[in-house]
Design an enzyme around this catalytic site. Structure first.
Site, PDB file in Angstrom:
ATOM      1  N   HIS A  91       0.823  -1.206   0.000  1.00 49.60           N
ATOM      2  CA  HIS A  91       0.000   0.000   0.000  1.00 49.60           C
ATOM      3  C   HIS A  91       0.859   1.258   0.000  1.00 49.60           C
ATOM      4  CE1 HIS A  91       0.224   1.810   4.060  1.00 49.60           C
ATOM      5  NE2 HIS A  91       0.352   0.583   4.535  1.00 49.60           N
ATOM      6  N   CYS A  92       0.279   2.312  -0.538  1.00 51.93           N
ATOM      7  CA  CYS A  92       0.860   3.652  -0.441  1.00 51.93           C
ATOM      8  C   CYS A  92      -0.207   4.506   0.243  1.00 51.93           C
ATOM      9  CB  CYS A  92       1.288   4.186  -1.805  1.00 51.93           C
ATOM     10  SG  CYS A  92       0.031   4.068  -3.103  1.00 51.93           S
TER      11      CYS A  92
END
Length: 202
Positions: free
Chosen positions: A112-113
């Site tokens: 994830h970012c």
């Protein structure tokens, strides 16, 4: 006592709400935007072993507390999320993240970012090239998550990424067959001399 109460809250909450832009990439690999506390019960249901975090900002303490309670490793690869075309995506950072991503010892893993669109899309796009996807399919998947905010610079990065650099790093990889009757090939390192990522202490 308060920490114990929070842990119990994760366990007792029946509402399973996934993070924004959540999706399964393939068996044992997931992607999403930044998880919020409301998403913790859902993440717990995935039985994650690792999280690949692609932002440079420190992880929130509440999230770190949840990771500690679930014995999940946090592997941070800080990539700036700028729209300025002059700021290039670091190829070496993506390469190191890919090494972690394809190692089944880190699975199940969540990538994830912040929004699960650009940095996450670039990493998944490079994984798809490693899996020999055609470029049009790689771009379609990227654009499905990025939507109207798709960045031409990201697409150019994915297209130009030299996946042979990754293949050349994996001389000692073996294929493992896992799952119930599945013939899907999985990858795992056997060379302990390969460069290891910096694991954030949670």
């Amino acid at each position: 006592m308060e920490k114990q109460q929070k842990t119990n809250d994760y366990e007792d909450d029946d509402v399973l709400e996934p993070p924004i832009n959540f999706s399964m990439v393939e068996d044992g690999i997931f992607r999403s935007g930044f998880p919020q506390p409301a998403n913790f019960p859902f993440l717990r249901s995935l039985n994650l072993r690792s999280i690949i975090y692609l932002c440079p900002e420190p992880y929130p303490e509440e999230n770190l507390e949840f990771l500690r309670s679930q014995n999940i490793r946090l592997l941070q690869f800080g990539i700036e999320g700028k729209t300025d075309p002059a700021i290039l995506i670091p190829k070496d950072t993506i390469l190191e993240a890919l090494k972690i991503l394809i190692d089944v010892r880190n699975h199940p893993v969540l990538i994830h970012c912040k929004r699960g669109k650009h940095r996450t899309g670039c990493l998944v796009g490079c994984l798809r090239k490693f899996q020999n996807w055609c470029l049009s399919s790689v771009f379609e998947e990227y654009q499905r998550f990025a939507g109207v905010k798709a960045r031409p610079t990201d697409l150019r990065f994915i297209e130009a990424f030299d996946i042979m650099r990754l293949r050349q790093c994996l001389y000692s990889i073996i294929y493992q067959y896992q799952g119930y009757g599945s013939n899907k090939r999985r990858l795992v390192y056997r060379d302990e001399n390969l460069q290891k990522p910096q694991t954030m202490k949670v």
